[in-house]
Design an enzyme around this catalytic site. Structure first.
Site, PDB file in Angstrom:
ATOM      1  N   TYR B 152       0.830  -1.201   0.000  1.00 47.49           N
ATOM      2  CA  TYR B 152       0.000   0.000   0.000  1.00 47.49           C
ATOM      3  C   TYR B 152       0.868   1.256   0.000  1.00 47.49           C
ATOM      4  CZ  TYR B 152      -2.955   3.498   2.497  1.00 47.49           C
ATOM      5  OH  TYR B 152      -3.621   4.623   2.911  1.00 47.49           O
ATOM      6  N   ASP B 237      -2.038  -6.028   9.118  1.00 48.68           N
ATOM      7  CA  ASP B 237      -3.092  -5.075   8.781  1.00 48.68           C
ATOM      8  C   ASP B 237      -4.177  -5.858   8.070  1.00 48.68           C
ATOM      9  OD1 ASP B 237      -3.154  -1.852   7.008  1.00 48.68           O
ATOM     10  OD2 ASP B 237      -4.724  -3.100   7.828  1.00 48.68           O
ATOM     11  N   ILE B 239      -7.305  -4.958   7.280  1.00 50.66           N
ATOM     12  CA  ILE B 239      -8.357  -4.004   6.928  1.00 50.66           C
ATOM     13  C   ILE B 239      -9.301  -4.511   5.845  1.00 50.66           C
ATOM     14  CG2 ILE B 239      -6.962  -2.786   5.223  1.00 50.66           C
ATOM     15  CD1 ILE B 239      -8.195  -0.186   6.104  1.00 50.66           C
ATOM     16  N   LYS B 275     -12.972  -0.240   4.800  1.00 48.69           N
ATOM     17  CA  LYS B 275     -13.097  -1.037   3.579  1.00 48.69           C
ATOM     18  C   LYS B 275     -14.221  -2.057   3.688  1.00 48.69           C
ATOM     19  CE  LYS B 275      -9.340   1.072   2.346  1.00 48.69           C
ATOM     20  NZ  LYS B 275      -9.345   2.148   1.347  1.00 48.69           N
TER      21      LYS B 275
END
Lengths: 438, 493
Positions: B152, B237, B239, B275
């Site tokens: 990311y 992470d 997410i 998300k």
């Protein structure tokens, strides 16, 4: 099921293991006592009364009334779109309508004596975040900020913890009602220099926490001159600006700049929040207003780490742009705080206790130095423990606010009902009577 | 107010360095989109935004729930009696109901194979804040974290800017579908040691952004054993956990830890609702650590980025509605799967392959056959063509630090079905190297616009208010966008 294995303690960062979060201070120990035995009007009348929390509960009915009459301010599903756009909105510029509403609200608080440009408003999740963010931008690790004492205990964490910046105190004392003098500022500056600390700015809280008083115009001029002279920044935390008892007594640094034609403005930054004036600390609404373009741009980028919930921005944009509501709120809130203040001052006077003459905020600055065994911090803390454990009032000792004169205490009066305040005053009265007899 | 050069010296190093990441050419795509945004009727030749990983596909379900549960809002008549208590609540522990609801939600998303402890739920300002907080707790300025690439783009700022911590990429290759191998981790670690770089941990994103793949159990176990071995931290992470739309299922690091010898004090999860639920505006970030000291520290730091109590209250109510959550997760998967299928099939038909993925709001597209040469320069050239000629804002692999040129991340969830068709048409034409003249193009786009008007479609951007003549075309800007003017979305004032 995992087998428990003896492992050596794993390393965390220096920031994580430091004590700079400040939670070991007595300021917080009092909270603990309160948490364990909280006063309640009916179910726990002998509990500890919380007077260490600067919260504003006197004007909630005004907010509730607004919401009752304008429930569409926050409802989405009644056939109007808005929820999904709002839920998706994560732009760090913030909702324009909200920034406009904040700018307008800030202007109203200052009686229209200063103008605010919505595009200079940067949004953060609370003034806590705003102050830290500004520190990241204005100073490097190891540098120093000058802060007049006594000051808000939270600054020790907010300005220093993760930033690595130092606070050098500007000592103020009761000889002149704790006003900030050029001599005191200069002394602090020299003190920083002697410690090889580079001073990057001076941070004032106006109206002052914990003094509960506004800074006078002449002092503001001197402070700005000092900042210009030393070529440093000036941060003015005006979080209590809407809590002055009379509109005309608060002078914002914005007004000083206005009269100077905005000369030297690029070193000035204002912090504001709705946590005190509107009594909405849970909503996490903080702002940075800077006259410096680079600071605005950088602060905006940094606000990515601490944006305000779009749901909350939307609600408050509606509420604060309603001029009728906001004007009435500001006026009524001032009146009620003023009334509360009078009540506590009168009550304390009756008990033989003097306070600093205040004109703002959610607290008064009480002088108990005559009660100290010795004019020392230890004596002050001993007295504080007595008040906490025997009188059952959680008030904040001046030492936790870095006051250089022992014996002063900050006492909050707006976070409770009038009845509870009466009870607190009765307890103080009784306590003082007892001491007189002994 | 004039900004003078002298002022630059008045600001900190953090304020004046580039580590905020916004000067990257990556933003040229955003600028192109912003200056010429696609609109089905007003600007059918505009740039289609495919660089924004957002998930609005199930808002209809959420809106329905909100309509039916007015007491979840403290500002409606039904919920007003809670207003005062919630508005005052600034305790950094967070509302108990909120933590319980989030813990339960995380458990469900992980297939109920793990129970999350509400007392370990710590708030932060979105996952952006959560990742930064984790790094502040685990590393000192100058330390480094290993991050498997492609990763990311926002990590460049989130992990490094204010923390002063560095990223050491662990390059993954297409030859094994970009799997993170033990060998690659070891190599990156050794290399860093030799250069006197102090590695404090590894940060992974699972499901992966930008790949859209879930990490398999073996890779997860290998990561956990690697960090335990080296006594460094692992931040996972997660997410995109609930954006998994087909098998293999999502496996949280929490699940993998359960039957492994490992040091739990090293394992930390970052989560968010941005998300999975499509709520990036609500700034709900979570730090979940198995290390008590980190939990306590992160909780104190959460003062700098608490979730609005108004939002906590709403979500506590929503996420503890089991029936709603179950239905939402099922529908979300279905719709993402369908959208993903439409795109990948469409691309397949013109010979473009993508990494086989089953999660995320994007796919990882292989444009290597179209590169003049296998270099980053050629990738950037191709990217500029895609932005300026094909008019799609896709994200070039180099912005994700991908070591192999030619890959692009393409977001597919942040648009309605018709826009999907337009986007696919454009890609098809580009690939087949349509030699149609500009006027043919104009005819085609006009015909499309007319069809649109006739069909009176329900656009997933919701009502026509969004396309109000007096407003600019819709564009949603992420926290990363340097575009100066504020976007369309306005409150109802």
């Amino acid at each position: 099921m995992a087998i428990e294995i003896e492992q050596p303690r794993v390393g965390l960062s220096k920031v994580a293991v430091s004590k700079t979060h400040g939670e070991d201070s007595p300021y917080f120990a009092g909270w603990k006592a309160y948490d364990e035995n909280p006063y309640h009007e009916t179910s726990n009348q002998s509990g500890v009364i919380q007077m260490g929390l600067a919260e504003n509960q006197v004007s909630f009915d005004l907010l509730e009334k607004y919401l009752e009459e304008h429930s569409e301010a926050s409802s989405w599903g009644k056939g109007t779109p808005g929820f999904r756009e709002n839920a998706l909105f994560q732009d760090y510029h913030g909702l324009k309508s909200f920034r406009q509403a904040m700018a307008s609200f800030m202007e109203q608080i200052r009686g229209g004596r200063a103008k605010f440009d919505p595009d200079r408003i940067v949004l953060t999740a609370g003034a806590t975040a705003a102050n830290e963010l500004l520190t990241f931008i204005l100073a490097d690790p190891g540098d120093a900020l000058l802060i007049p004492t006594p000051y808000y205990p939270g600054f020790d964490r907010d300005l220093r913890w993760r930033t690595g910046v130092n606070i050098v105190p500007i000592h103020c004392d009761s000889s002149n009602n704790f006003q900030i003098t050029p001599e005191a500022m200069e002394a602090a500056y020299q003190s920083a220099e002697s410690m090889n600390l580079k001073v990057r700015g001076i941070l004032i809280t106006n109206p002052s926490n914990p003094l509960g008083a506004t800074i006078q115009r002449s002092a503001l001029e001197q402070i700005l001159d000092f900042a210009v002279n030393k070529n440093i920044h000036l941060v003015s935390d005006e979080i209590y600006s809407g809590s002055t008892f009379s509109s005309s007594e608060f002078i914002s640094i914005a007004e000083i700049l206005e009269t100077r034609g905005y000369k030297d403005a690029e070193r000035v930054h204002i912090v504001y929040s709705l946590s005190k004036d509107l009594g909405l600390p849970g909503f996490r609404v903080g702002t940075i207003y800077s006259y410096n373009d680079q600071v605005v741009t950088t602060a905006r980028r940094m606000s990515s780490f601490t944006l305000i919930s779009s749901q909350t921005q939307h609600l408050l944009a509606c509420m604060l742009s309603n001029k009728e509501f906001s004007e009435n709120y500001i006026k009524t809130n001032r009146e009620r705080l003023s009334k509360r203040y009078d009540m506590i001052i009168k009550g304390l006077k009756k008990a033989g206790i003097e306070c600093l003459k205040g004109n703002a905020g959610l607290f008064c600055w009480m002088n108990l130095s005559p009660l100290l065994e010795k004019p020392t911090r230890e004596s002050e803390l001993a007295l504080w423990k007595v008040i906490l454990n025997e009188v059952k009032l959680n008030i904040s000792p001046g030492s936790s606010c870095h006051c250089s004169e022992p014996g002063w205490f900050r006492v909050c009066f707006a976070n409770m009902s009038e009845q509870t305040l009466e009870i607190a005053l009765e307890r103080i009265h009784k306590f003082m009577e007892q001491r007189k007899r002994n | 107010m004039e900004f003078t050069r002298k002022n630059r010296q008045l600001l900190s190093r953090i304020a004046t360095n580039d580590r905020h990441g916004e000067n990257s050419h990556y933003f040229d795509g955003w600028k192109a989109y912003d200056s010429n945004p696609f609109h089905p009727i007003h600007n059918p030749d505009g740039v289609i935004q495919m660089g924004l990983a957002e998930n609005p596909l199930c808002f209809d379900l959420i809106e329905k729930w909100i309509r039916e549960n007015p007491d979840a809002s403290i500002c409606t008549a039904e919920g007003l009696d809670k207003f005062k208590d919630i508005a005052i609540y600034q305790d950094y522990h967070g509302l108990r109901e909120f933590r319980e609801a989030v813990a339960k939600f995380m458990g469900r998303v992980g297939g109920n194979r793990v129970t999350f402890d509400p007392n370990r739920i710590v708030m932060s300002g979105g996952a952006t804040g959560a990742n930064e907080t984790a790094i502040f707790c685990l590393a000192d300025p100058g330390d480094a974290f290993l991050v498997p690439s492609p990763y990311y783009a926002g990590f460049t700022r989130d992990l490094r800017w204010r923390t002063g911590v560095e990223i050491v990429p662990v390059h993954c290759k297409s030859s094994n579908n970009f799997r993170i191998t033990r060998a690659a981790l070891e190599e990156a670690y050794e290399k860093a040691q030799r250069s006197n770089i102090n590695i404090k941990g590894v940060i992974i994103t699972n499901p992966s952004n930008p790949l859209g793949t879930v990490l398999d159990k073996e890779t997860m176990r290998s990561l956990v054993s690697f960090v335990t071995d080296k006594k460094i931290h692992l931040v996972s992470d997660e997410i995109y956990a609930a954006t998994v739309f087909s098998s293999p299922r999502f496996i949280s690091v929490a699940e993998v830890m359960q039957d492994m010898d490992c040091n739990r004090d090293l394992i930390h999860i970052v989560y968010s609702l941005s998300k999975d639920m499509g709520f990036p505006g609500f700034r709900v970030g979570i730090v979940y650590s198995f290390n008590d000291d980190v939990t306590n520290c992160a909780r104190k730091m959460s003062s700098f980025g608490l979730v609005s109590s108004q939002t906590q209250f709403l979500l506590a109510s929503m996420l503890s509605d089991d029936e709603f959550v179950g239905n939402f997760l099922r529908e979300s998967s279905k719709r993402l799967a369908k959208r993903h299928h439409v795109f990948t099939k469409g691309l397949e038909e013109v010979g473009i392959s993508t990494i086989k993925s089953n999660a995320g709001l994007f796919f990882w597209m292989d444009m290597r056959p179209l590169l003049k040469e296998q270099t980053t320069k050629a990738e950037t050239e191709l990217w500029r063509v895609i932005i300026n000629k094909v008019k799609l804002n896709v994200s070039p692999g180099s912005s994700f630090l991908c070591s192999e040129p030619g890959w692009f991340r393409v977001c597919f969830a942040n648009m309605d079905d018709k826009t999907v068709e337009v986007a696919l048409d454009r890609i098809r034409e580009f690939v087949l190297q349509g030699k149609e003249e500009n006027n043919h193009e104009a005819d085609k786009s006009q015909a499309r616009a007319q069809r649109w008007r006739k069909q009176n479609l329900r656009l997933s951007f919701s009502s026509s208010r969004l396309y109000d003549e007096s407003l600019m075309s819709p564009h949603m800007i992420s926290p990363h966008s340097p575009i100066p003017h504020s976007p369309l979305v306005r409150a109802r004032t």
